[in-house]
Design an enzyme around this catalytic site. Structure first.
Site, PDB file in Angstrom:
ATOM      1  N   GLY A  76       0.773  -1.238   0.000  1.00  0.00           N
ATOM      2  CA  GLY A  76       0.000   0.000   0.000  1.00  0.00           C
ATOM      3  C   GLY A  76       0.803   1.287   0.000  1.00  0.00           C
ATOM      4  O   GLY A  76       0.218   2.366  -0.036  1.00  0.00           O
ATOM      5  N   ALA A  77       2.128   1.184   0.021  1.00  0.00           N
ATOM      6  CA  ALA A  77       2.951   2.385  -0.093  1.00  0.00           C
ATOM      7  C   ALA A  77       3.428   2.618  -1.521  1.00  0.00           C
ATOM      8  O   ALA A  77       4.148   3.575  -1.796  1.00  0.00           O
ATOM      9  CB  ALA A  77       4.163   2.306   0.842  1.00  0.00           C
ATOM     10  N   GLY A  78       3.038   1.724  -2.439  1.00  0.00           N
ATOM     11  CA  GLY A  78       3.374   1.909  -3.843  1.00  0.00           C
ATOM     12  C   GLY A  78       2.498   2.957  -4.494  1.00  0.00           C
ATOM     13  O   GLY A  78       1.678   3.617  -3.844  1.00  0.00           O
ATOM     14  N   PHE A  79       2.638   3.108  -5.795  1.00  0.00           N
ATOM     15  CA  PHE A  79       1.935   4.152  -6.533  1.00  0.00           C
ATOM     16  C   PHE A  79       0.420   4.004  -6.437  1.00  0.00           C
ATOM     17  O   PHE A  79      -0.291   4.899  -5.969  1.00  0.00           O
ATOM     18  CB  PHE A  79       2.402   4.125  -7.995  1.00  0.00           C
ATOM     19  CG  PHE A  79       1.601   4.986  -8.916  1.00  0.00           C
ATOM     20  CD1 PHE A  79       1.279   6.297  -8.592  1.00  0.00           C
ATOM     21  CD2 PHE A  79       1.183   4.487 -10.147  1.00  0.00           C
ATOM     22  CE1 PHE A  79       0.538   7.090  -9.458  1.00  0.00           C
ATOM     23  CE2 PHE A  79       0.449   5.269 -11.022  1.00  0.00           C
ATOM     24  CZ  PHE A  79       0.122   6.577 -10.671  1.00  0.00           C
ATOM     25  N   ILE A  80      -0.099   2.849  -6.840  1.00  0.00           N
ATOM     26  CA  ILE A  80      -1.549   2.658  -6.800  1.00  0.00           C
ATOM     27  C   ILE A  80      -2.016   2.552  -5.359  1.00  0.00           C
ATOM     28  O   ILE A  80      -3.026   3.155  -4.963  1.00  0.00           O
ATOM     29  CB  ILE A  80      -1.965   1.408  -7.604  1.00  0.00           C
ATOM     30  CG1 ILE A  80      -1.507   1.524  -9.060  1.00  0.00           C
ATOM     31  CG2 ILE A  80      -3.477   1.231  -7.552  1.00  0.00           C
ATOM     32  CD1 ILE A  80      -1.804   0.291  -9.907  1.00  0.00           C
ATOM     33  N   ASP A 120       7.423  -7.833   4.984  1.00  0.00           N
ATOM     34  CA  ASP A 120       7.554  -8.497   3.695  1.00  0.00           C
ATOM     35  C   ASP A 120       6.402  -9.468   3.498  1.00  0.00           C
ATOM     36  O   ASP A 120       6.055 -10.218   4.412  1.00  0.00           O
ATOM     37  CB  ASP A 120       8.896  -9.228   3.623  1.00  0.00           C
ATOM     38  CG  ASP A 120       9.257  -9.625   2.209  1.00  0.00           C
ATOM     39  OD1 ASP A 120       8.612 -10.552   1.678  1.00  0.00           O
ATOM     40  OD2 ASP A 120      10.177  -9.017   1.638  1.00  0.00           O
ATOM     41  N   THR A 144       6.737  -5.867  -9.949  1.00  0.00           N
ATOM     42  CA  THR A 144       6.097  -5.450 -11.195  1.00  0.00           C
ATOM     43  C   THR A 144       7.138  -5.191 -12.277  1.00  0.00           C
ATOM     44  O   THR A 144       8.271  -4.808 -11.979  1.00  0.00           O
ATOM     45  CB  THR A 144       5.257  -4.177 -10.989  1.00  0.00           C
ATOM     46  OG1 THR A 144       6.102  -3.119 -10.511  1.00  0.00           O
ATOM     47  CG2 THR A 144       4.151  -4.414  -9.974  1.00  0.00           C
ATOM     48  N   SER A 199      -3.839  -7.979 -13.818  1.00  0.00           N
ATOM     49  CA  SER A 199      -3.157  -7.159 -14.812  1.00  0.00           C
ATOM     50  C   SER A 199      -3.618  -7.504 -16.219  1.00  0.00           C
ATOM     51  O   SER A 199      -3.968  -8.664 -16.508  1.00  0.00           O
ATOM     52  CB  SER A 199      -1.645  -7.379 -14.701  1.00  0.00           C
ATOM     53  OG  SER A 199      -0.950  -6.829 -15.802  1.00  0.00           O
ATOM     54  N   TYR A 221       5.939 -12.172 -15.367  1.00  0.00           N
ATOM     55  CA  TYR A 221       5.074 -11.281 -14.597  1.00  0.00           C
ATOM     56  C   TYR A 221       3.605 -11.601 -14.853  1.00  0.00           C
ATOM     57  O   TYR A 221       2.809 -11.746 -13.921  1.00  0.00           O
ATOM     58  CB  TYR A 221       5.365  -9.824 -14.953  1.00  0.00           C
ATOM     59  CG  TYR A 221       4.391  -8.847 -14.348  1.00  0.00           C
ATOM     60  CD1 TYR A 221       4.367  -8.618 -12.983  1.00  0.00           C
ATOM     61  CD2 TYR A 221       3.475  -8.150 -15.154  1.00  0.00           C
ATOM     62  CE1 TYR A 221       3.464  -7.730 -12.420  1.00  0.00           C
ATOM     63  CE2 TYR A 221       2.575  -7.266 -14.599  1.00  0.00           C
ATOM     64  CZ  TYR A 221       2.567  -7.056 -13.231  1.00  0.00           C
ATOM     65  OH  TYR A 221       1.664  -6.186 -12.684  1.00  0.00           O
TER      66      TYR A 221
END
Length: 377
Positions: free
Chosen positions: A8-12, A61, A85, A128, A188
């Site tokens: 949840g600290a990523g971009f989305i 992690d 990703t 994705s 991926y």
């Protein structure tokens, strides 16, 4: 309602966290603050700072059972974003991608299944568009095709088009719907397919509603400007800001469905709040294909830059030619409607980039790595 966002600290994830907070949800973010996303000083990264003191943050992690169990306590909804990703990088960091994406998801689901203290009421997983591989096409007779990966012998002579398997003529691109063939062309994509199937299967077995959102190419303010493996708008922007020319792969006509971050957040919140749906998968995109050459030239114009845009004919094995989403199902079931077209979204993105510190471009370094592995030609 308590909502946990893994990754949840990523971009989305960070943008979604802020969107949920505005709707008065209690948000916990579980993230390992990966250096590739957050840099050498992750606690000062813009993405982390955007959510600091606004969420309950747990550093951990996804492959660590103890870390994850602590985060799951008292959560009503799990939004599973934690993943490695990048299609290109996945083709040579295979064990890492499988361990984080597949094994991490397995640990999450194992904990939910076997610990009766966890009372999870819904699971949402980030899938994705990569699971579709080349997506949906048709031949001159109108017959639907789901082509396999393009042949290297064609790519090597500069023929980048997707072919009809029998006639070898060019196939006609169509929007890819959720019933299209699943046949990813990268590690991926394979891991995202696994994540989606695992979450929906376990959710159904436990009678926990689960939704997989098949995100297209997400972009917007806040995305990493230093990660050379994801986001061509970021990659091209960083090149321009460093005064470096943009080298476009293939013939520049390869296309993607670029969806603005606010639309992704809106679609996901619709999934969180829905009371009816069970074990469904949905495309999340703009529903429009935009070619890479258009992206490069648009950025050059908006930045008022004089860098060159070169069409190189180089290509990466595992890359798809086209893919854009059919949004019929998500519009019908969730009432989702994209609010940002590409022109509006890219302007907001450029305005944000202009306020950021210029990052060092690591694209050449990543291409050298791929070339050494025989994946970049």
């Amino acid at each position: 309602m308590n909502i946990l966002i893994t990754g949840g600290a990523g971009f989305i994830g960070s943008n979604l966290a802020l969107g949920l907070i505005k709707k008065n949800y209690n948000v916990t973010v579980f993230d390992n603050l990966s250096k590739q996303i957050h840099g050498d000083n992750p606690y000062q990264s813009p993405l982390f700072l955007s959510i600091r003191d606004k969420v309950n943050f747990i550093e951990g992690d996804i492959t660590n059972r103890t870390h994850l169990a602590a985060a799951l306590k008292d959560q009503d909804v799990i939004i599973h974003y934690a993943a490695e990703t990048g299609t290109g990088q996945s083709m040579y960091e295979i064990e890492k991608y499988c361990n984080v994406n597949i094994n991490g998801t397995a640990i999450l689901l194992d904990l939910i299944t076997n610990n009766k203290n966890f009372k999870v009421k819904k699971i949402i997983v980030a899938s994705s568009r990569s699971i579709y591989g080349e997506g949906k096409y048709r031949n001159i007779n109108g017959e639907i095709l789901y082509p396999d990966s393009r042949k290297e012998e064609n790519l090597a002579i500069g023929d980048f088009n997707v072919k009809c398997p029998n006639t070898k003529t060019n196939a006609e691109l169509m929007p890819t719907d959720e019933n299209s063939r699943i046949h990813p062309s990268s590690i991926y994509g394979i891991t995202k397919q696994n994540q989606e199937q695992m979450v929906l299967t376990v959710g159904k077995a436990l009678n926990i509603p689960a939704i997989a959102f098949r995100y297209q190419n997400v972009y917007g303010p806040g995305q990493s400007l230093s990660n050379p493996y994801t986001g061509i708008l970021s990659i091209f922007s960083t090149l321009i800001k460093n005064g470096k020319d943009i080298n476009v792969f293939e013939d520049g006509k390869e296309s993607r469905d670029f969806v603005f971050i606010d639309d992704v957040v809106n679609a996901t919140i619709l999934g969180v709040e829905d009371k009816e749906l069970r074990w469904n998968s949905y495309n999340v995109g703009s529903g429009i294909a935009t070619d890479v050459l258009t992206v490069a030239n648009s950025l050059k114009r908006l930045y008022n830059s004089d860098v060159a845009v070169n069409v190189t004919g180089n290509y990466r094995l595992g890359d798809i030619r086209h893919n854009f989403a059919d949004l019929t199902l998500i519009k019908k079931d969730l009432g989702f409607q994209p609010a940002f077209n590409f022109e509006k979204g890219i302007m907001l993105f450029v305005n944000w980039v202009n306020k950021q510190e210029v990052q060092v471009s690591r694209l050449e370094e990543s291409l050298v790595e791929m070339k050494l592995k025989g994946l970049y030609k």
